[in-house]
Design a protein around this motif. Structure first.
Motif, PDB file in Angstrom:
ATOM      1  N   ALA A   9       0.847  -1.191   0.000  1.00 18.05           N
ATOM      2  CA  ALA A   9       0.000   0.000   0.000  1.00 18.05           C
ATOM      3  C   ALA A   9       0.887   1.246   0.000  1.00 18.05           C
ATOM      4  CB  ALA A   9      -0.904   0.006   1.233  1.00 18.05           C
TER       5      ALA A   9
ATOM      6  N   SER B  55       1.859   5.259   0.809  1.00 20.49           N
ATOM      7  CA  SER B  55       1.610   6.213   1.892  1.00 20.49           C
ATOM      8  C   SER B  55       0.901   7.452   1.346  1.00 20.49           C
ATOM      9  CB  SER B  55       2.930   6.641   2.541  1.00 20.49           C
ATOM     10  OG  SER B  55       3.699   7.422   1.645  1.00 20.49           O
ATOM     11  N   LYS B  56       0.196   8.186   2.210  1.00 21.57           N
ATOM     12  CA  LYS B  56      -0.518   9.393   1.790  1.00 21.57           C
ATOM     13  C   LYS B  56       0.446  10.470   1.302  1.00 21.57           C
ATOM     14  CE  LYS B  56      -4.494   8.709   4.837  1.00 21.57           C
ATOM     15  NZ  LYS B  56      -5.283   9.265   5.982  1.00 21.57           N
ATOM     16  N   THR B  57       1.609  10.567   1.937  1.00 18.74           N
ATOM     17  CA  THR B  57       2.604  11.570   1.540  1.00 18.74           C
ATOM     18  C   THR B  57       3.112  11.317   0.136  1.00 18.74           C
ATOM     19  OG1 THR B  57       3.328  11.800   3.846  1.00 18.74           O
ATOM     20  CG2 THR B  57       4.806  12.637   2.126  1.00 18.74           C
TER      21      THR B  57
ATOM     22  N   ALA C  34       1.659   9.574  -2.192  1.00 18.50           N
ATOM     23  CA  ALA C  34       0.542   9.739  -3.124  1.00 18.50           C
ATOM     24  C   ALA C  34       0.357  11.219  -3.473  1.00 18.50           C
ATOM     25  CB  ALA C  34      -0.739   9.178  -2.521  1.00 18.50           C
ATOM     26  N   ALA C  35       0.455  12.094  -2.462  1.00 15.32           N
ATOM     27  CA  ALA C  35       0.293  13.538  -2.684  1.00 15.32           C
ATOM     28  C   ALA C  35       1.400  14.085  -3.587  1.00 15.32           C
ATOM     29  CB  ALA C  35       0.293  14.270  -1.348  1.00 15.32           C
TER      30      ALA C  35
ATOM     31  N   TYR D 203       3.468  -1.468  -5.683  1.00 13.79           N
ATOM     32  CA  TYR D 203       2.318  -0.836  -5.021  1.00 13.79           C
ATOM     33  C   TYR D 203       1.026  -1.220  -5.734  1.00 13.79           C
ATOM     34  CZ  TYR D 203       5.570   2.071  -2.368  1.00 13.79           C
ATOM     35  OH  TYR D 203       6.561   2.513  -1.523  1.00 13.79           O
TER      36      TYR D 203
ATOM     37  N   SER E 218      -1.789   0.268  -5.762  1.00 16.03           N
ATOM     38  CA  SER E 218      -2.518   1.413  -6.320  1.00 16.03           C
ATOM     39  C   SER E 218      -2.142   1.696  -7.767  1.00 16.03           C
ATOM     40  CB  SER E 218      -2.289   2.661  -5.469  1.00 16.03           C
ATOM     41  OG  SER E 218      -0.920   2.862  -5.222  1.00 16.03           O
TER      42      SER E 218
END
Length: 254
Positions: free
Chosen positions: A145, A147-149, A151-152, A198, A200
């Motif tokens: 998965a 991380s949000k960081t 992805a941003a 990943y 995603s």
């Protein structure tokens, strides 16, 4: 010394991964490990592209034959990615080289840049997937998965690269600039996510494949050639496969 050690380590993984990727025995073994469902999906992808080539008269032209080779290599590449098998890279290398020829023929500059990037990333992918397999002592790459960081950061970079390519494509007189320009930034993200395992990646591949369906549908109205018909069918097949790939990788991650 640290840089030398890192470089030697990458060469080691490239060498070890290449033994499987470019091995006839390795390809037979991993293709033989597919499930019945995956054989069915592979058969559907191959039949769809072959039948469309035959019915559209594609096998009577050089570009039609090139497109069929691209379709077959892409189908094999995709089904092996679905299972996380490293032998996908031999077919990825072939597909990106042949797809480059098709993109040049159609003056799709975003697609040209994407395929050049895909070609280079195949070899980095061999290193990273072999590393993942060796560390986990597994036959397939791990599904992770993001991380949000991270992805941003990828979203911001994607938008910046997209705007740059739109400008460049207009200067070069490219076709379908606003749609075509989206392919490279999305490809940058999708291939990076795939290379490092990943899950995603599949969300991005679904978007790319859906865009390609639209692009080649429009291209078909502008150039009614057999190779264009075959490429459109290939995009539809790739979209279906990306939905299956997402299912497999997200299920594995659970």
């Amino acid at each position: 010394m640290k840089k030398t050690h890192w470089f030697q380590e990458q060469l080691h993984y490239l060498k070890e991964g290449s033994k499987t990727v470019f091995s006839f025995k390795g390809n037979v073994k991993e293709l033989g490990a597919l499930t019945t469902k995956e054989y069915g999906l592979l058969a559907m992808m191959l039949l769809a592209t072959i039948i469309s080539s035959v019915l559209s008269g594609g096998l009577t032209t050089t570009m039609g034959i090139i497109t069929l080779i691209c379709s077959i290599a892409t189908a094999l590449n995709l089904i092996l990615i679905d299972r996380g098998f490293i032998t996908n890279y031999i077919w990825g290398i072939l597909a990106s080289v042949v797809w480059l020829i098709i993109a040049f023929e159609n003056r799709l500059f975003g697609d040209i840049a994407s395929q050049l990037y895909y070609f280079v990333m195949q070899f980095i992918g061999i290193i990273e997937w072999q590393k993942s397999k060796s560390q986990r002592q597994s036959d397939f790459v791990e599904s992770k998965a993001i991380s949000k960081t991270l992805a941003a950061v990828m979203i911001v970079v994607t938008i910046a690269v997209y705007l740059f390519i739109v400008y460049t494509s207009y200067q070069l007189g490219g076709n379908q600039v606003w749609l075509d320009a989206a392919l490279l930034p999305l490809a940058l993200v999708a291939q990076l996510l795939m290379t490092y395992g990943y899950k995603s990646q599949w969300i991005v591949w679904i978007v790319i494949n859906a865009l390609n369906v639209v692009i080649w549908s429009i291209q078909l109205t502008q150039t009614d050639s057999s190779s264009t018909v075959s490429m459109l069918v290939l995009q539809v097949v790739m979209l279906i496969n990306s939905l299956y790939g997402a299912y497999v990788w997200y299920k594995q991650a659970q």
